[in-house]
Design a protein around this motif. Structure first.
Motif, PDB file in Angstrom:
ATOM      1  N   GLN A  52       1.476   6.524  -5.097  1.00  0.00           N
ATOM      2  CA  GLN A  52       1.805   7.162  -6.509  1.00  0.00           C
ATOM      3  C   GLN A  52       0.239   7.693  -6.426  1.00  0.00           C
ATOM      4  O   GLN A  52       0.307   8.559  -7.833  1.00  0.00           O
ATOM      5  N   ILE A  53      -0.838   6.823  -5.882  1.00  0.00           N
ATOM      6  CA  ILE A  53      -2.273   7.998  -6.961  1.00  0.00           C
ATOM      7  C   ILE A  53      -1.644   8.686  -6.245  1.00  0.00           C
ATOM      8  O   ILE A  53      -2.551   9.912  -6.641  1.00  0.00           O
ATOM      9  N   GLN A  54      -1.673   9.475  -4.870  1.00  0.00           N
ATOM     10  CA  GLN A  54      -1.481  10.624  -4.275  1.00  0.00           C
ATOM     11  C   GLN A  54      -0.823  11.838  -5.092  1.00  0.00           C
ATOM     12  O   GLN A  54      -1.638  13.323  -5.196  1.00  0.00           O
ATOM     13  N   SER A  55      -0.366  11.549  -6.237  1.00  0.00           N
ATOM     14  CA  SER A  55       1.033  12.064  -6.206  1.00  0.00           C
ATOM     15  C   SER A  55       0.691  12.826  -8.007  1.00  0.00           C
ATOM     16  O   SER A  55       1.144  13.468  -8.064  1.00  0.00           O
ATOM     17  N   ALA A  56      -1.090  11.870  -8.582  1.00  0.00           N
ATOM     18  CA  ALA A  56      -0.491  12.244  -9.725  1.00  0.00           C
ATOM     19  C   ALA A  56      -1.900  12.597 -10.216  1.00  0.00           C
ATOM     20  O   ALA A  56      -3.141  12.371  -9.907  1.00  0.00           O
ATOM     21  N   GLY A  92       1.091  -0.986  -0.065  1.00  0.00           N
ATOM     22  CA  GLY A  92       0.198  -0.092  -0.160  1.00  0.00           C
ATOM     23  C   GLY A  92       0.809   1.035  -0.270  1.00  0.00           C
ATOM     24  O   GLY A  92       0.677   2.603  -0.454  1.00  0.00           O
ATOM     25  N   ASN A  93       1.556   1.328   0.443  1.00  0.00           N
ATOM     26  CA  ASN A  93       2.719   2.360   0.705  1.00  0.00           C
ATOM     27  C   ASN A  93       3.140   2.901  -0.939  1.00  0.00           C
ATOM     28  O   ASN A  93       3.447   4.600  -1.213  1.00  0.00           O
ATOM     29  N   ALA A 104       3.879   6.965   3.764  1.00  0.00           N
ATOM     30  CA  ALA A 104       5.400   6.635   2.325  1.00  0.00           C
ATOM     31  C   ALA A 104       6.408   6.074   2.874  1.00  0.00           C
ATOM     32  O   ALA A 104       6.787   7.112   3.556  1.00  0.00           O
ATOM     33  N   HIS A 105       6.587   5.015   2.501  1.00  0.00           N
ATOM     34  CA  HIS A 105       8.443   5.319   2.635  1.00  0.00           C
ATOM     35  C   HIS A 105       8.812   4.483   2.110  1.00  0.00           C
ATOM     36  O   HIS A 105       7.816   3.416   0.868  1.00  0.00           O
TER      37      HIS A 105
END
Length: 353
Positions: A143-147, A137-138, A262-263
């Motif tokens: 990736q979803i959050q940033s696009a 999930g991280n 996120a890590h």
């Protein structure tokens, strides 16, 4: 100014297929695109695929751009701009790419004033989303959050009656302002792609003192807030849509799914040269062993194997398998990515006749 497009997505989500479509669109629109792929292993399969399709492609292998290869990508972009004079660079990072602190490379002395952020697209695996989210999930959350644009892939391959409500609920909670495309590739008409991807100024409003999740910039007046008919049957105005999960997505809240901070988690990777010429039965046996955990928790296996004397492109994502003739790349090599890989068993496989 050269635009740097990023096509992110977890392992096996379909990034290369989307990149192929985007590159073709750019070329038909009069752009001069170049493709860079960061493969998490030694085998440069995706670059070979793009070159076979007639695109200019550069591969960066054996590491992840967002950590060990950050300096390399800066040099590669600078050299590409100098030598090829592209108008677009389409960058496909590895499936375990994290956006955090990536965009500061554009402010380095080699790239400042030469390259800026263009389009950011995350490809979401519509078939394997739920299972991959549980374990990884991280990466997927970041990736979803940033696009600003999210493309749901593989729906043409999905089992009949596949329920997308949980996935769409998650996506809308993570990024309520994104444009979500669930219409498949047939929905990516030239007109729609022009609307989404052909901004001639800084498309996302990346300026000083901004703070978006991916690059620290304010997208309020620059990116697509989902005011598009993407073909999924949902109202995306400001991220409010009925995904069927009975959760309230207003202002991105109400879904209450857990998302850890996120890590970057390192995964095992092994690349093998397998000289064996498989029969249909022996290749099926190998695939079953991979899927059933004989070599560890293999999340992704991709490469070239020989089947009765002919090179085949083998793709395995979780339990999803695709194998097809691919004559453009004749070196038998497979990269395995996962957790707790049985490296000795894999190396023995590479030595088998």
């Amino acid at each position: 100014m050269v635009y740097l497009d990023i096509i992110s997505g977890f392992l096996g989500s379909g990034k290369t297929t989307f990149a192929n479509v985007l590159l073709d669109f750019y070329m038909k629109s009069g752009e001069r695109p170049v493709y860079i792929v960061n493969e998490y292993g030694d085998a440069a399969i995706d670059a070979e695929i793009m070159q076979a399709e007639g695109f200019r492609a550069v591969e960066m292998t054996n590491g992840c751009i967002c950590c060990t290869l950050r300096g390399n990508i800066t040099i590669a972009i600078a050299e590409l701009i100098k030598e090829l004079s592209p108008t677009r660079i389409v960058f496909e990072p590895s499936g375990i790419f994290m956006f955090n602190n990536f965009f500061d490379i554009l402010g380095t002395k080699d790239l400042k004033g030469k390259c800026t952020v263009g389009n950011i697209i995350t490809v979401i695996d519509g078939v394997n989303y739920v299972s991959s989210r549980l374990s990884f999930g991280n990466f997927i959350y970041n990736q979803i959050q940033s696009a600003p644009v999210l493309f749901v892939s593989k729906l043409d391959e999905a089992p009949k009656g596949l329920d997308l409500s949980e996935m769409l609920c998650d996506v809308r909670n993570i990024n309520p302002d994104a444009t979500v495309i669930t219409a498949g590739y047939e929905g990516l008409t030239p007109e729609y792609m022009s609307e989404l991807f052909l901004g001639k100024s800084d498309l996302y409003g990346h300026g000083e003192g901004c703070a978006c999740p991916s690059c620290g910039h304010d997208h309020e007046h620059g990116h697509h807030h989902g005011h598009h008919d993407c073909g999924c049957g949902h109202d995306h105005d400001h991220g409010h849509h009925d995904c069927g999960c009975d959760h309230d997505h207003e202002h991105g809240e109400g879904c209450h799914h857990e998302h850890e901070p996120a890590h970057h988690e390192e995964l095992d990777t092994v690349t093998l040269n397998i000289a064996q010429d498989f029969t249909s039965d022996s290749l099926d046996t190998l695939i079953d062993e991979i899927k059933n955990g004989a070599f560890g928790e293999v999340v992704r296996a991709k490469g070239i194997v020989f089947l009765e004397g002919k090179p085949q492109l083998l793709n395995i994502t979780f339990h999803e398998v695709n194998c097809q003739l691919f004559t453009a790349y004749e070196t038998p090599a497979i990269t395995f990515i996962g957790r707790k890989l049985e490296k000795e068993k894999l190396l023995a496989l590479g030595k088998s006749e």
